[in-house]
Design an enzyme around this catalytic site. Structure first.
Site, short mmCIF file in Angstrom:
data_model
loop_
_atom_site.label_atom_id
_atom_site.label_comp_id
_atom_site.label_asym_id
_atom_site.label_seq_id
_atom_site.Cartn_x
_atom_site.Cartn_y
_atom_site.Cartn_z
N GLU A 205 -11.73 2.68 41.38
CA GLU A 205 -11.62 4.38 41.46
C GLU A 205 -10.18 4.63 41.87
O GLU A 205 -9.56 4.21 42.79
CB GLU A 205 -12.35 4.72 42.66
CG GLU A 205 -12.45 6.13 42.88
CD GLU A 205 -13.31 6.55 44.10
OE1 GLU A 205 -13.29 6.27 45.17
OE2 GLU A 205 -14.14 7.65 43.72
N THR B 113 -15.80 3.95 49.59
CA THR B 113 -16.88 2.95 49.85
C THR B 113 -16.34 2.02 51.11
O THR B 113 -17.04 1.45 51.75
CB THR B 113 -16.85 2.13 48.58
OG1 THR B 113 -17.57 2.94 47.64
CG2 THR B 113 -17.89 1.02 48.59
N CYS C 181 -15.18 12.43 43.39
CA CYS C 181 -15.69 11.03 43.57
C CYS C 181 -16.53 10.80 42.32
O CYS C 181 -16.73 9.70 41.55
CB CYS C 181 -16.66 11.02 44.62
SG CYS C 181 -17.87 12.67 44.79
N GLY D 15 -17.04 3.53 54.35
CA GLY D 15 -18.47 3.57 54.10
C GLY D 15 -19.01 2.09 54.71
O GLY D 15 -19.89 1.99 55.95
N GLU E 280 -22.43 8.79 50.94
CA GLU E 280 -21.89 9.39 49.56
C GLU E 280 -20.50 8.68 49.50
O GLU E 280 -19.63 9.37 50.12
CB GLU E 280 -21.71 10.91 49.51
CG GLU E 280 -23.09 11.80 49.80
CD GLU E 280 -23.98 11.80 48.53
OE1 GLU E 280 -23.58 11.12 47.30
OE2 GLU E 280 -24.84 12.61 48.80
N LYS F 215 -16.56 15.99 61.65
CA LYS F 215 -14.85 15.97 61.67
C LYS F 215 -14.60 16.03 60.20
O LYS F 215 -15.11 15.22 59.38
CB LYS F 215 -14.64 14.42 61.93
CG LYS F 215 -13.19 14.21 62.46
CD LYS F 215 -12.73 12.67 62.16
CE LYS F 215 -12.59 12.18 60.96
NZ LYS F 215 -11.29 12.83 60.34
#
Ligand code: NAP
Ligand code: MG
Length: 476
Positions: free
Chosen positions: A386, A235, A289, A238, A255, A181
């Site tokens: 980030e 993250t 990233c 994830g 990742e 996806k």
């Protein structure tokens, strides 16, 4: 600010008015009958509409992939699989300009980058992995290697085509079948790549492309038929995925995010370092990233480096991504622009000093000029979190030990950069920095042969090279 003659790229991206799902080798309408739009972030205009895949579509894709694995792909000799993967690489090269334009329109990144980086690197990943398909036994000498089965993959919007290649090429070389996806913001090159799979004669069901929202990604990640899942994204998401598959026997690679330190010592060639800093954080509008989003500069040269940076940023061209002269294009979406803008407010509120070159915002589109924060401390959120935008937080240090300590003082560990004339210092730092990739006197250099991946909250598993392939194989 620069005024210059526009030099627009004119190749035809060959967009259809509507794209369907790619399941079992065919383009098929979604069972729920719904579609969503993808827009061009440079002018906010609709580009096309795409199928919104749901649970029934995901099930159909996994059934097709499992069938293809059991009957064709999983049994095919590596030398035969390689021919298909080489063909995919060559067809992508043939359509390189078309793909570059489609990617730039969908994502907002400069055409110079899609033309010179995203598309050729994506082709390079297919070529590299095609070369491995008949040599897998050399990955684990004396042992047997076997494919895993069907892999579920979900990718982000920052390098849409390149992430497709990073995910699909090793999976196919290893003998696995795929359900993937793309991100909602940037689904176009995924469905165009599906045309290439069809045109390459890839057996039906080997790769299935499901466009749709995050919830559809969740269904792919948790699907009972997924022997392995591979995710690239935030993250935060994830962690949600890891929880959703806890207790299953799925293999998994992640990742995730990053907050890389780009460390400049006083013996570095400063002009070269400034180019590296600019590339490190303003490439792809900083939506990278592994971006060098924290500059750690040695105190004795900090003033000189910051002055040089400001001079350089005044001539960085921000604007129409389709213009071949553009250095910094559009931010991918209004939501991402708002997030970045939010961090600019936070930085100022926390006492950091914001600097931007003169900038005239176009009437339409999501643009932000390259931004520096000075007077930053390690506790500032702009130094810790980030931002995923063209924003550089600048910190200083005095000693090598302090540089390492500050660089490693983060939850992340994806990449780092070191600028120095001393080889011994590079060697020392490359072992002391807790980052998956350490670049020395360069930044954002990629190659299909070198493994990429993180420490800590930046994830686990590697993509690229031997290590990346091993993550798609069972060694017995
Ligand atoms: P994101 O929100 O995590 O989305 C990534 C992908 O996951 C998208 O396809 C998204 O779909 C999908 N998704 C969202 N929620 C999901 C769920 N609950 N279950 C399964 N899939 C779900 O990340 P992003 O904002 O698009 O991308 C930026 C992030 O990716 C940054 O944090 C960046 O560091 C990270 N990144 C990491 C790497 C790396 O190699 N380490 C590379 C690139 C980006 P929708 O698009 O439909 O929401
Ligand atoms: Mg997202």
């Amino acid at each position: 600010m620069w005024e210059f003659d526009p030099a627009p790229e004119t190749a035809d991206p060959k967009l259809k008015a509507r794209y369907e799902l790619f399941i079992d080798g065919e383009f098929v309408a979604p069972k729920g009958g719904k579609y969503f739009e993808s827009i061009n972030p440079a002018n906010e205009k609709k580009l096309t509409e795409l199928a919104l895949g749901g649970a029934a579509d995901v099930d159909a894709a996994f059934a097709a992939a499992q069938r293809a694995f059991d009957t064709v792909w999983g049994k095919m000799p590596g030398r035969e699989r390689a021919k298909y993967i080489y063909r995919i690489a060559r067809l992508l090269q043939d359509r390189a300009r078309e793909f570059a334009v489609a990617e730039t329109l969908d994502n907002g990144k400069p055409i110079r980058e899609t033309r010179d980086f995203d598309v050729p690197m994506a082709a390079a990943h297919f070529f590299y992995h095609a070369g491995w398909a008949d040599k897998l036994e050399y990955l684990a000498p004396g042992r047997r290697v076997q494919p895993l089965g069907v892999v579920g993959q979900v990718i982000p919007w920052n390098f849409p085509l390149l992430m497709l290649a990073w995910k699909i090429a090793p999976a196919l070389a290893a003998g696995n079948c795929v359900v993937i996806k793309p991100a909602t913001n940037t689904p176009i090159t995924a469905v165009k790549l599906a045309e290439i799979f069809r045109d390459a004669g890839l057996p039906k069901g080997v790769v299935n492309v499901i466009t749709g929202p995050g919830a559809t990604g969740g269904l792919i990640m948790a699907h009972p038929k997924a022997a392995k899942i591979a995710f690239t994204g935030s993250t935060e998401v994830g962690k949600v995925i890891m929880k959703s598959i806890a207790g299953t026997d799925k293999r998994m690679t992640m990742e995730l995010g990053g907050k890389a330190a780009n460390i400049v010592f006083d013996d570095a060639p400063l002009d070269q370092a400034v180019e590296g800093i600019v590339n490190g954080i303003f490439f792809n509008q900083g939506q990278v990233c592994c971006a060098g989003s924290r500059l750690l500069v040695q105190e004795s040269v900090a003033e000189a480096v910051i002055a040089k940076l400001k001079t350089r940023l005044r001539v960085l061209r921000v604007g129409d991504p389709m213009d071949k002269n553009t250095d910094v294009g559009a931010i991918v979406s209004k939501a991402q622009l708002d997030t970045i803008q939010g961090y600019l407010d936070i930085g100022v509120k926390e006492g950091a000093e914001l600097w931007q070159p003169p900038f005239r915002r176009p009437a339409k589109g999501f643009y932000l000029p390259p931004t520096l924060f000075t007077e930053v401390t390690m506790s500032h959120r702009v130094a810790r979190e980030e931002i995923f935008g063209p924003v550089l937080a600048i910190l200083t240090f005095r000693t090598v030990e302090e540089a390492v300590e500050k660089a490693n003082n983060t939850e992340y560990g994806l990449s780092a950069g070191v600028w120095t004339d001393k080889g011994s210092r590079i060697l020392k730092l490359s072992t002391e920095l807790k980052a998956g990739v350490v670049w020395a006197n360069t930044f954002n250099k990629f190659d299909p042969t070198s493994p990429f991946g993180g420490y800590k909250e930046s994830g686990f598993g590697r993509e690229g090279g031997r290590q990346g392939l091993l993550d798609y194989l069972q060694v017995v």
